[in-house]
Design a protein around this motif. Structure first.
Motif, PDB file in Angstrom:
ATOM      1  N   LEU A 148       2.787  34.261   9.932  1.00  0.00           N
ATOM      2  CA  LEU A 148       4.067  33.837   9.363  1.00  0.00           C
ATOM      3  C   LEU A 148       4.382  34.667   8.125  1.00  0.00           C
ATOM      4  CD1 LEU A 148       3.569  29.971   9.578  1.00  0.00           C
ATOM      5  CD2 LEU A 148       5.330  31.257  10.792  1.00  0.00           C
ATOM      6  N   GLU A 149       5.562  35.216   8.105  1.00  0.00           N
ATOM      7  CA  GLU A 149       6.039  35.953   6.930  1.00  0.00           C
ATOM      8  C   GLU A 149       7.166  35.162   6.313  1.00  0.00           C
ATOM      9  OE1 GLU A 149       5.200  38.823   5.412  1.00  0.00           O
ATOM     10  OE2 GLU A 149       3.476  38.967   6.774  1.00  0.00           O
ATOM     11  N   ARG A 150       7.132  34.969   5.022  1.00  0.00           N
ATOM     12  CA  ARG A 150       8.215  34.262   4.350  1.00  0.00           C
ATOM     13  C   ARG A 150       9.461  35.137   4.328  1.00  0.00           C
ATOM     14  NH1 ARG A 150       8.381  31.259  -1.025  1.00  0.00           N
ATOM     15  NH2 ARG A 150      10.612  30.809  -1.102  1.00  0.00           N
ATOM     16  N   TYR A 156      10.219  30.804   7.452  1.00  0.00           N
ATOM     17  CA  TYR A 156       9.127  31.697   7.825  1.00  0.00           C
ATOM     18  C   TYR A 156       9.472  32.349   9.158  1.00  0.00           C
ATOM     19  CZ  TYR A 156       6.075  29.123   4.562  1.00  0.00           C
ATOM     20  OH  TYR A 156       5.513  28.538   3.472  1.00  0.00           O
ATOM     21  N   ILE A 201      11.295  27.664  10.878  1.00  0.00           N
ATOM     22  CA  ILE A 201      10.430  28.671  11.505  1.00  0.00           C
ATOM     23  C   ILE A 201      11.276  29.405  12.530  1.00  0.00           C
ATOM     24  CG2 ILE A 201       8.378  29.095  12.916  1.00  0.00           C
ATOM     25  CD1 ILE A 201       7.119  26.623  11.704  1.00  0.00           C
ATOM     26  N   ARG A 260      13.136  26.979   2.711  1.00  0.00           N
ATOM     27  CA  ARG A 260      12.273  28.134   2.970  1.00  0.00           C
ATOM     28  C   ARG A 260      12.294  28.446   4.444  1.00  0.00           C
ATOM     29  NH1 ARG A 260       6.952  27.259   2.056  1.00  0.00           N
ATOM     30  NH2 ARG A 260       7.276  25.150   1.295  1.00  0.00           N
ATOM     31  N   LEU A 269       1.044  28.139   6.366  1.00  0.00           N
ATOM     32  CA  LEU A 269       2.240  27.592   5.699  1.00  0.00           C
ATOM     33  C   LEU A 269       1.925  26.268   5.028  1.00  0.00           C
ATOM     34  CD1 LEU A 269       4.983  26.092   8.068  1.00  0.00           C
ATOM     35  CD2 LEU A 269       2.557  25.974   8.511  1.00  0.00           C
TER      36      LEU A 269
END
Ligand SMILES: Nc1ncnc2c1ncn2[C@@H]1O[C@H](COP(=O)(O)OP(=O)(O)OP(=O)(O)O)[C@@H](O)[C@H]1O
Length: 233
Positions: A223-225, A216, A58, A214, A48
Protein backbone atom coordinates in the motif's frame (compact mmCIF):
# COMPACT_ATOMS: atom_id res chain seq x y z
CA UNK A 1 7.59 -13.77 9.82
CA UNK A 2 8.71 -10.18 9.22
CA UNK A 3 10.12 -8.13 12.07
CA UNK A 4 7.05 -6.18 13.13
CA UNK A 5 8.73 -4.36 16.03
CA UNK A 6 10.86 -2.20 13.77
CA UNK A 7 8.20 -1.33 11.22
CA UNK A 8 8.04 2.45 10.86
CA UNK A 9 4.53 3.91 11.03
CA UNK A 10 4.17 7.47 9.69
CA UNK A 11 3.69 10.14 12.39
CA UNK A 12 0.08 11.00 11.52
CA UNK A 13 -0.92 7.35 11.91
CA UNK A 14 0.77 6.70 15.24
CA UNK A 15 -1.84 8.04 17.66
CA UNK A 16 -1.87 4.95 19.89
CA UNK A 17 -5.08 5.71 21.73
CA UNK A 18 -7.25 6.33 18.66
CA UNK A 19 -6.35 3.48 16.29
CA UNK A 20 -9.08 0.91 15.77
CA UNK A 21 -7.56 -1.22 13.00
CA UNK A 22 -3.96 -1.97 12.16
CA UNK A 23 -2.51 -4.21 9.51
CA UNK A 24 1.26 -4.58 9.39
CA UNK A 25 3.30 -6.24 6.63
CA UNK A 26 0.40 -8.40 5.48
CA UNK A 27 1.35 -11.14 3.03
CA UNK A 28 -0.89 -13.43 1.01
CA UNK A 29 -0.23 -15.93 -1.77
CA UNK A 30 -2.95 -17.98 -3.42
CA UNK A 31 -1.64 -21.45 -4.28
CA UNK A 32 -2.96 -23.21 -7.32
CA UNK A 33 -4.93 -26.40 -6.74
CA UNK A 34 -3.56 -27.79 -10.02
CA UNK A 35 -0.13 -29.54 -9.99
CA UNK A 36 1.49 -27.08 -12.45
CA UNK A 37 -0.85 -24.15 -11.82
CA UNK A 38 0.26 -20.61 -11.12
CA UNK A 39 0.59 -19.31 -7.56
CA UNK A 40 -0.38 -15.64 -7.11
CA UNK A 41 1.56 -13.42 -4.71
CA UNK A 42 -1.21 -10.92 -4.02
CA UNK A 43 0.04 -9.12 -0.90
CA UNK A 44 3.76 -8.78 -0.18
CA UNK A 45 3.82 -6.47 2.86
CA UNK A 46 0.73 -4.27 3.03
CA UNK A 47 0.60 -1.91 6.02
CA UNK A 48 -2.12 0.51 7.14
CA UNK A 49 -3.61 2.04 10.26
CA UNK A 50 -7.16 3.34 10.61
CA UNK A 51 -7.97 5.67 13.48
CA UNK A 52 -11.23 6.61 15.14
CA UNK A 53 -13.38 8.94 12.96
CA UNK A 54 -11.30 8.36 9.85
CA UNK A 55 -12.61 7.63 6.38
CA UNK A 56 -9.87 5.73 4.55
CA UNK A 57 -9.99 4.75 0.89
CA UNK A 58 -8.23 1.83 -0.78
CA UNK A 59 -7.83 2.11 -4.53
CA UNK A 60 -6.05 -0.09 -7.07
CA UNK A 61 -6.54 -1.84 -10.40
CA UNK A 62 -8.69 -4.91 -10.94
CA UNK A 63 -7.02 -7.93 -9.38
CA UNK A 64 -4.55 -5.85 -7.35
CA UNK A 65 -5.72 -7.55 -4.13
CA UNK A 66 -8.08 -5.04 -2.51
CA UNK A 67 -10.78 -7.59 -1.62
CA UNK A 68 -8.13 -10.04 -0.42
CA UNK A 69 -6.68 -7.39 1.89
CA UNK A 70 -10.11 -6.44 3.21
CA UNK A 71 -11.03 -10.08 3.94
CA UNK A 72 -7.78 -10.45 5.90
CA UNK A 73 -8.47 -7.23 7.84
CA UNK A 74 -11.99 -8.48 8.65
CA UNK A 75 -10.63 -11.88 9.68
CA UNK A 76 -12.51 -14.11 7.23
CA UNK A 77 -9.36 -15.04 5.27
CA UNK A 78 -6.06 -16.30 6.68
CA UNK A 79 -2.91 -14.35 5.95
CA UNK A 80 0.50 -15.91 5.27
CA UNK A 81 2.48 -13.24 7.10
CA UNK A 82 2.19 -10.00 9.02
CA UNK A 83 -0.16 -8.93 11.76
CA UNK A 84 -3.70 -7.58 12.11
CA UNK A 85 -4.92 -5.85 15.25
CA UNK A 86 -8.50 -4.73 15.80
CA UNK A 87 -10.20 -2.83 18.60
CA UNK A 88 -13.98 -2.82 18.95
CA UNK A 89 -16.62 -4.43 16.78
CA UNK A 90 -16.33 -4.90 13.01
CA UNK A 91 -18.93 -4.51 10.26
CA UNK A 92 -18.13 -5.88 6.79
CA UNK A 93 -19.93 -5.32 3.52
CA UNK A 94 -18.42 -7.76 0.99
CA UNK A 95 -18.31 -7.02 -2.74
CA UNK A 96 -20.51 -10.03 -3.52
CA UNK A 97 -23.64 -10.04 -1.36
CA UNK A 98 -23.46 -12.75 1.30
CA UNK A 99 -27.19 -13.25 1.86
CA UNK A 100 -29.54 -16.24 1.98
CA UNK A 101 -31.87 -16.21 -1.04
CA UNK A 102 -34.85 -17.78 0.69
CA UNK A 103 -34.98 -15.50 3.72
CA UNK A 104 -36.94 -12.28 3.73
CA UNK A 105 -35.19 -9.01 4.55
CA UNK A 106 -36.66 -9.09 8.08
CA UNK A 107 -35.53 -12.70 8.64
CA UNK A 108 -32.08 -11.83 7.31
CA UNK A 109 -31.69 -9.06 9.88
CA UNK A 110 -33.01 -11.28 12.70
CA UNK A 111 -30.42 -13.91 11.73
CA UNK A 112 -27.44 -11.57 11.55
CA UNK A 113 -28.66 -9.48 14.49
CA UNK A 114 -28.84 -12.49 16.79
CA UNK A 115 -25.41 -13.53 15.52
CA UNK A 116 -24.16 -10.11 16.66
CA UNK A 117 -25.81 -10.73 20.07
CA UNK A 118 -28.60 -8.15 19.63
CA UNK A 119 -32.05 -8.72 21.14
CA UNK A 120 -35.14 -8.88 18.90
CA UNK A 121 -36.49 -5.46 19.88
CA UNK A 122 -33.17 -3.73 19.17
CA UNK A 123 -32.93 -5.51 15.80
CA UNK A 124 -36.48 -4.39 14.92
CA UNK A 125 -35.76 -0.77 15.82
CA UNK A 126 -32.45 -0.68 14.01
CA UNK A 127 -33.91 -2.33 10.89
CA UNK A 128 -36.80 0.15 10.84
CA UNK A 129 -34.29 2.99 11.01
CA UNK A 130 -32.02 1.58 8.27
CA UNK A 131 -34.94 0.69 5.99
CA UNK A 132 -36.27 4.22 6.33
CA UNK A 133 -32.86 5.77 5.69
CA UNK A 134 -32.12 3.62 2.63
CA UNK A 135 -35.76 3.48 1.51
CA UNK A 136 -36.57 -0.22 1.43
CA UNK A 137 -39.41 -0.38 4.01
CA UNK A 138 -41.81 -1.83 1.45
CA UNK A 139 -39.53 -4.85 0.94
CA UNK A 140 -39.10 -6.00 4.55
CA UNK A 141 -41.20 -9.13 3.95
CA UNK A 142 -39.79 -9.82 0.48
CA UNK A 143 -37.41 -12.72 -0.09
CA UNK A 144 -33.82 -11.78 -0.92
CA UNK A 145 -33.95 -13.56 -4.30
CA UNK A 146 -37.00 -11.48 -5.27
CA UNK A 147 -35.22 -8.15 -4.66
CA UNK A 148 -33.54 -6.09 -7.36
CA UNK A 149 -29.71 -6.02 -7.36
CA UNK A 150 -29.65 -2.49 -5.91
CA UNK A 151 -32.02 -3.42 -3.08
CA UNK A 152 -29.98 -6.56 -2.33
CA UNK A 153 -26.95 -4.29 -2.05
CA UNK A 154 -28.84 -2.03 0.41
CA UNK A 155 -29.57 -5.10 2.57
CA UNK A 156 -25.95 -6.26 2.26
CA UNK A 157 -24.80 -2.87 3.52
CA UNK A 158 -27.44 -2.81 6.26
CA UNK A 159 -26.14 -6.14 7.61
CA UNK A 160 -22.76 -4.45 8.09
CA UNK A 161 -24.37 -1.45 9.81
CA UNK A 162 -26.93 -3.32 11.93
CA UNK A 163 -24.91 -3.59 15.17
CA UNK A 164 -23.40 -0.07 14.91
CA UNK A 165 -19.83 -1.36 14.66
CA UNK A 166 -16.74 0.61 15.67
CA UNK A 167 -14.95 -0.28 12.42
CA UNK A 168 -16.68 -0.53 9.04
CA UNK A 169 -15.02 -2.30 6.12
CA UNK A 170 -16.90 -1.75 2.88
CA UNK A 171 -15.94 -3.36 -0.44
CA UNK A 172 -17.47 -1.17 -3.19
CA UNK A 173 -20.68 -0.97 -1.16
CA UNK A 174 -22.61 1.29 -3.54
CA UNK A 175 -22.51 -0.91 -6.67
CA UNK A 176 -26.01 -0.79 -8.13
CA UNK A 177 -27.23 2.13 -6.02
CA UNK A 178 -29.31 4.81 -7.72
CA UNK A 179 -28.05 8.39 -7.43
CA UNK A 180 -30.22 9.28 -4.43
CA UNK A 181 -29.11 6.20 -2.46
CA UNK A 182 -25.51 6.88 -3.43
CA UNK A 183 -25.81 10.39 -1.94
CA UNK A 184 -27.50 8.98 1.19
CA UNK A 185 -24.62 6.52 1.53
CA UNK A 186 -22.00 9.28 1.60
CA UNK A 187 -24.05 11.47 3.99
CA UNK A 188 -24.39 8.49 6.28
CA UNK A 189 -20.68 7.58 6.25
CA UNK A 190 -19.84 11.21 7.09
CA UNK A 191 -22.22 11.06 10.07
CA UNK A 192 -20.74 7.77 11.27
CA UNK A 193 -17.19 9.10 10.99
CA UNK A 194 -18.23 12.22 12.96
CA UNK A 195 -19.52 9.88 15.69
CA UNK A 196 -16.14 8.11 15.87
CA UNK A 197 -16.56 5.12 13.52
CA UNK A 198 -13.43 4.15 11.58
CA UNK A 199 -14.38 3.43 7.96
CA UNK A 200 -12.40 1.74 5.18
CA UNK A 201 -13.89 1.77 1.69
CA UNK A 202 -12.59 0.09 -1.44
CA UNK A 203 -13.32 2.65 -4.11
CA UNK A 204 -12.93 2.78 -7.88
CA UNK A 205 -14.02 6.29 -8.76
CA UNK A 206 -11.57 9.16 -8.86
CA UNK A 207 -14.41 11.65 -8.21
CA UNK A 208 -14.86 10.16 -4.75
CA UNK A 209 -11.31 10.75 -3.64
CA UNK A 210 -11.84 14.11 -1.97
CA UNK A 211 -14.30 12.47 0.39
CA UNK A 212 -11.53 10.53 2.16
CA UNK A 213 -9.19 11.56 4.98
CA UNK A 214 -6.55 9.23 3.57
CA UNK A 215 -6.19 7.11 0.47
CA UNK A 216 -3.92 4.14 -0.09
CA UNK A 217 -3.17 2.65 -3.47
CA UNK A 218 -2.59 -1.09 -3.59
CA UNK A 219 0.05 -1.85 -6.17
CA UNK A 220 2.43 -4.80 -6.49
CA UNK A 221 1.25 -6.18 -3.16
CA UNK A 222 1.92 -3.12 -0.99
CA UNK A 223 0.00 0.00 0.00
CA UNK A 224 1.29 3.42 -0.97
CA UNK A 225 -0.25 6.49 0.60
CA UNK A 226 -1.77 8.81 -2.02
CA UNK A 227 -2.67 12.45 -1.67
CA UNK A 228 -6.37 12.85 -0.93
CA UNK A 229 -8.48 15.33 -2.91
CA UNK A 230 -8.25 17.93 -0.14
CA UNK A 231 -4.48 17.72 0.00
CA UNK A 232 -4.23 18.05 -3.77
CA UNK A 233 -6.50 21.12 -3.87
N1 LIG B 1 -9.60 -17.83 -3.82
C1 LIG B 1 -8.68 -17.48 -4.74
N2 LIG B 1 -7.85 -18.41 -5.27
C2 LIG B 1 -6.90 -18.07 -6.17
N3 LIG B 1 -6.69 -16.81 -6.61
C3 LIG B 1 -7.48 -15.85 -6.11
C4 LIG B 1 -8.53 -16.12 -5.16
N4 LIG B 1 -9.14 -14.96 -4.85
C5 LIG B 1 -8.53 -13.99 -5.57
N5 LIG B 1 -7.54 -14.53 -6.33
C6 LIG B 1 -6.63 -13.79 -7.21
O1 LIG B 1 -5.96 -12.82 -6.40
C7 LIG B 1 -5.81 -11.59 -7.11
C8 LIG B 1 -6.44 -10.45 -6.29
O2 LIG B 1 -7.85 -10.64 -6.25
P1 LIG B 1 -8.81 -9.61 -5.47
O3 LIG B 1 -10.19 -10.07 -5.68
O4 LIG B 1 -8.30 -9.47 -4.09
O5 LIG B 1 -8.51 -8.26 -6.27
P2 LIG B 1 -9.31 -6.86 -6.29
O6 LIG B 1 -8.28 -5.79 -6.28
O7 LIG B 1 -10.33 -6.85 -5.22
O8 LIG B 1 -10.02 -6.93 -7.72
P3 LIG B 1 -11.32 -6.17 -8.32
O9 LIG B 1 -11.00 -4.70 -8.36
O10 LIG B 1 -11.42 -6.74 -9.70
O11 LIG B 1 -12.49 -6.51 -7.45
C9 LIG B 1 -6.44 -11.82 -8.48
O12 LIG B 1 -5.39 -12.16 -9.38
C10 LIG B 1 -7.37 -12.98 -8.27
O13 LIG B 1 -7.52 -13.72 -9.45
Amino acid sequence: MPNLENKAIPDDEQSDDTWLLRGTDIEKTYDSWLPFGRTVDVLTGATLTVNESELVGIVGGNGSGKSTLMKILVGVLDRDGGEVKRQGTIGWCPQETLLYDRLTVRETMQLFGSGYGMDSETIRERLAWLADRFEYEEYLDTRIDHLSGGNQQKVNLSVALLHQPDVLLLDEPYTGFDWETYQTFWEFTDELAAQGTAIVIISHFVEEHDRFDRIYELQDGTLERQQSGEEVA
